[in-house]
Design a protein around this motif. Structure first.
Motif, short mmCIF file in Angstrom:
data_model
loop_
_atom_site.label_atom_id
_atom_site.label_comp_id
_atom_site.label_asym_id
_atom_site.label_seq_id
_atom_site.Cartn_x
_atom_site.Cartn_y
_atom_site.Cartn_z
N TRP A 120 0.83 -1.20 0.00
CA TRP A 120 0.00 0.00 0.00
C TRP A 120 0.87 1.25 0.00
N PHE A 121 1.94 1.22 0.76
CA PHE A 121 2.86 2.36 0.83
C PHE A 121 3.43 2.67 -0.56
N GLN A 122 3.92 1.65 -1.25
CA GLN A 122 4.49 1.84 -2.58
C GLN A 122 3.42 2.28 -3.58
N ALA A 123 2.24 1.67 -3.47
CA ALA A 123 1.17 1.97 -4.42
C ALA A 123 0.72 3.43 -4.31
N ILE A 124 0.56 3.91 -3.08
CA ILE A 124 0.13 5.30 -2.89
C ILE A 124 1.19 6.26 -3.41
N CYS A 125 2.45 6.02 -3.05
CA CYS A 125 3.53 6.92 -3.48
C CYS A 125 3.66 6.96 -5.00
N HIS A 126 3.55 5.81 -5.65
CA HIS A 126 3.72 5.78 -7.10
C HIS A 126 2.47 6.31 -7.82
N ALA A 127 1.31 6.17 -7.20
CA ALA A 127 0.11 6.79 -7.78
C ALA A 127 0.24 8.31 -7.74
N PHE A 128 0.72 8.84 -6.60
CA PHE A 128 0.95 10.28 -6.50
C PHE A 128 1.95 10.74 -7.56
N GLY A 129 3.03 9.97 -7.75
CA GLY A 129 4.06 10.34 -8.71
C GLY A 129 3.60 10.25 -10.15
N THR A 130 2.66 9.34 -10.42
CA THR A 130 2.17 9.14 -11.79
C THR A 130 1.15 10.18 -12.19
N MET A 131 0.08 10.34 -11.39
CA MET A 131 -1.00 11.25 -11.76
C MET A 131 -0.57 12.71 -11.68
N ALA A 132 0.44 13.01 -10.87
CA ALA A 132 0.97 14.37 -10.82
C ALA A 132 2.04 14.59 -11.89
N THR A 133 2.35 13.54 -12.65
CA THR A 133 3.47 13.54 -13.61
C THR A 133 4.74 14.04 -12.92
N GLY A 134 4.98 13.49 -11.72
CA GLY A 134 6.14 13.91 -10.94
C GLY A 134 7.32 12.97 -11.09
N GLY A 135 7.15 11.71 -10.67
CA GLY A 135 8.23 10.75 -10.87
C GLY A 135 8.99 10.32 -9.64
N PHE A 136 8.64 10.84 -8.45
CA PHE A 136 9.30 10.35 -7.24
C PHE A 136 8.92 8.89 -7.02
N SER A 137 9.91 8.07 -6.70
CA SER A 137 9.70 6.64 -6.47
C SER A 137 10.16 6.30 -5.06
N THR A 138 9.87 5.08 -4.64
CA THR A 138 10.36 4.58 -3.35
C THR A 138 11.54 3.64 -3.53
N LEU A 139 11.96 3.44 -4.78
CA LEU A 139 13.09 2.56 -5.08
C LEU A 139 14.18 3.35 -5.79
N ASN A 140 15.41 2.97 -5.54
CA ASN A 140 16.53 3.64 -6.20
C ASN A 140 16.48 3.47 -7.72
N ALA A 141 15.99 2.33 -8.18
CA ALA A 141 15.92 2.05 -9.61
C ALA A 141 14.61 2.51 -10.23
N SER A 142 13.87 3.36 -9.51
CA SER A 142 12.58 3.87 -9.98
C SER A 142 11.63 2.70 -10.28
N LEU A 143 10.73 2.87 -11.22
CA LEU A 143 9.76 1.80 -11.51
C LEU A 143 10.43 0.55 -12.06
N GLY A 144 11.61 0.72 -12.68
CA GLY A 144 12.33 -0.44 -13.20
C GLY A 144 12.71 -1.42 -12.11
N GLY A 145 12.75 -0.96 -10.85
CA GLY A 145 13.11 -1.83 -9.75
C GLY A 145 12.08 -2.90 -9.46
N PHE A 146 10.83 -2.72 -9.93
CA PHE A 146 9.79 -3.73 -9.70
C PHE A 146 9.87 -4.87 -10.72
N ASN A 147 10.52 -4.59 -11.87
CA ASN A 147 10.72 -5.61 -12.90
C ASN A 147 9.40 -6.28 -13.26
N SER A 148 8.38 -5.47 -13.50
CA SER A 148 7.05 -5.99 -13.80
C SER A 148 6.48 -5.26 -15.01
#
Length: 525
Positions: free
Chosen positions: A224-252
């Protein structure tokens, strides 16, 4: 200039920022943030910041007295510009009070200084997503509650403090001035009721899309923590992630395709999204700006794949990590980075610095274009690019048909307001002047030693500096070279970080709301 009423409105902004910090405090507890123990330094930093916000708001309210004067256009512009200055300062307090570690030198942990905190705060509020933090997964360096606040600044910036201000408080006839600064781009004037109604629609759609994306990302494997943070970063077109490798760190790939869809939505005019909810699907496909927006994304993706990625990458036909064919991986990487850069989100799933010069250059061009007017995206906006090309075409025609009077047409309708072409040309000229001036200033104040210590050749300084200026002015985040997909802005000096902070604010508020603050005549009665 009625400074009393300006102070009164700024007091509400200070209180709103302090109130939103309350939600980040919840992430300090294990059951919310997911960490193993209570994060006391993040908790007390946010609590102290809330107290400062409250005191600041109280002092501003006391300075305003009992002023109930009308908020005119000049006061509205002052509120817009000063609100973002105030938000930058107050938003940086949690980083400073928590003594967040942004990097290490020779084994020494270096806490964020004032310039670092202002940079990170403005990057969040302006939805740029540039960062000076080098290891956000080390929660001894960066508490999760501070990470949550960092992402929350994206949510607030995307929604727009002043849009929220107009929607909730109904700021009289100055609502138009406030909304035009927060939701920029050529648009027709509307009544107070229409502007306030538009603000409510914008806020509602934005919040609902954030909620939907949060749920989807959680179902796709995020916490939930990751989902909320990445939703904020996506819909705001911001890009802050909770992983050093950004979204690529999820490998999904599922997560990546989901985020692509929502990034495209975030870069779309929210008025069109509202019309879609009313079943008016034809409005979307007939809108010239949206058709151009989607067309640019499609063409740029195709060019990156055909000309760029295949020439610069040696893909394994069956990649061991993702187990996907070569073309699908190339398509996904190309599409994701094109959408991420053009919508000014700045998420990364591939190191595009390894792409060839054509692909990297194309991404730089997309930085200038940005999303649609009335979206959370930055950049110059697609509608301005459309009108600018039409203006150029008309001027070329005037060179051989000087007596012809021809209106610029948009969606078949003539643009009769002559202020619009003038404003477009002024805006493009200002953007060019700011980029050139900032570029030269950065190459002067930043020493070659920065590139040497970062392991980059100094002959790339001109290109790296230019893309850093463009990436911050257009609210994108990553640039090329020293500020590329796998890098950040930590190596730069405090002077450069303050320059970037100013550029991010200029880009978010479309120049004029910030530039007027330094004009003495603006403050005269």
């Amino acid at each position: 200039m009625n400074l009393r009423i300006v102070a009164r409105q700024l007091s509400v902004v200070a209180w709103l920022i302090g109130l939103t910090m309350l939600f980040s405090i919840s992430a300090a507890w294990p059951e919310i943030g997911g960490q193993s123990e209570f994060e006391d330094h993040g908790f007390w930093a946010l609590l102290a910041s809330m107290v400062v916000c409250g005191i600041t708001g109280l002092m501003l309210r006391m300075a305003s007295g009992e002023s109930n004067s009308t908020l005119y256009r000049k006061e509205a512009m002052a509120v817009v510009g000063l609100s973002w200055v105030l938000a930058t300062v107050l938003g940086g307090l949690p980083f400073y009070f928590a003594e967040v570690i942004y990097t290490s030198v020779d084994g020494r942990e270096i806490p964020m200084g004032i310039a670092d905190c202002l940079f990170e705060s403005q990057s969040g509020f302006s939805t740029t997503g540039a960062t000076v933090l080098t290891d956000i997964e080390n929660h001894k360096w960066v508490p999760r509650s501070i990470l949550f606040w960092r992402s929350s600044t994206h949510f607030l910036g995307g929604l727009g403090i002043i849009v929220l201000f107009v929607a909730i408080l109904g700021q009289g006839s100055a609502g138009k001035a406030l909304m035009r600064a927060e939701m920029p781009g050529p648009s027709k004037e509307g009544s107070q009721e229409r502007m306030q109604h538009a603000a409510w629609n914008f806020a509602a759609i934005y919040c609902v899309l954030n909620l939907i994306l949060t749920i989807i990302l959680y179902l796709e494997g995020m916490t939930w923590f990751q989902a909320i943070c990445h939703a904020f970063g996506t819909m705001a077109t911001g890009g802050f992630s909770t992983l050093n490798a950004s979204l690529g760190g999820f490998n999904s790939k599922t997560i990546e395709y989901t985020v692509i869809v929502f990034m495209i939505l975030a870069g779309t005019n929210f008025t069109l999204i509202y019309l879609l909810t009313l079943g008016k699907f034809k409005k979307l496909v007939t809108d010239p700006e949206w058709r151009t927006y989607v067309g640019i994304l499609a063409v740029a993706t195709a060019l990156v794949i055909i000309v760029g990625i295949f020439e610069s990458h040696d893909f394994d036909p069956q990649d061991k990590l993702t187990a996907v064919p070569e073309f699908e991986l190339a398509f996904r990487d190309g599409l994701f980075q094109v959408v991420s850069i053009m919508t000014t989100t700045g998420y990364c799933t591939a190191d595009f610095d390894l792409w060839n010069n054509f692909s990297r250059g194309l991404l730089v061009v997309l930085m200038f274009i940005g999303g649609c007017a009335g979206s959370t995206g930055g950049g110059m906006k697609v509608i301005r690019i459309i009108l600018f090309t039409k203006i150029l075409g008309r001027e070329v025609e005037h060179s051989y048909h000087p007596s012809v009077v021809r209106h610029i047409r948009l969606a078949g309708e003539p643009v009769t307001d002559q202020n619009i072409p003038h404003n477009i040309l002024v805006y493009v000229g200002l953007i060019g002047a700011i980029i050139v001036t900032s570029w030269l200033a950065l190459t002067w104040i930043e020493l070659d030693q920065t590139w040497i210590e970062a392991g980059h050749p100094t002959h790339n300084k001109l290109i790296d500096s230019g893309t850093a200026v463009c990436a911050t002015l257009h609210n994108i985040g990553p640039g090329l070279g020293i500020v590329g997909a796998t890098r950040n802005y930590a190596p730069f000096s405090d002077s450069a970080k303050l320059l970037f902070t100013l550029l991010m604010m200029l880009g978010r508020l479309e120049l004029f709301a910030v530039l007027v603050l330094v004009m003495p005549s603006f403050w005269r009665d």
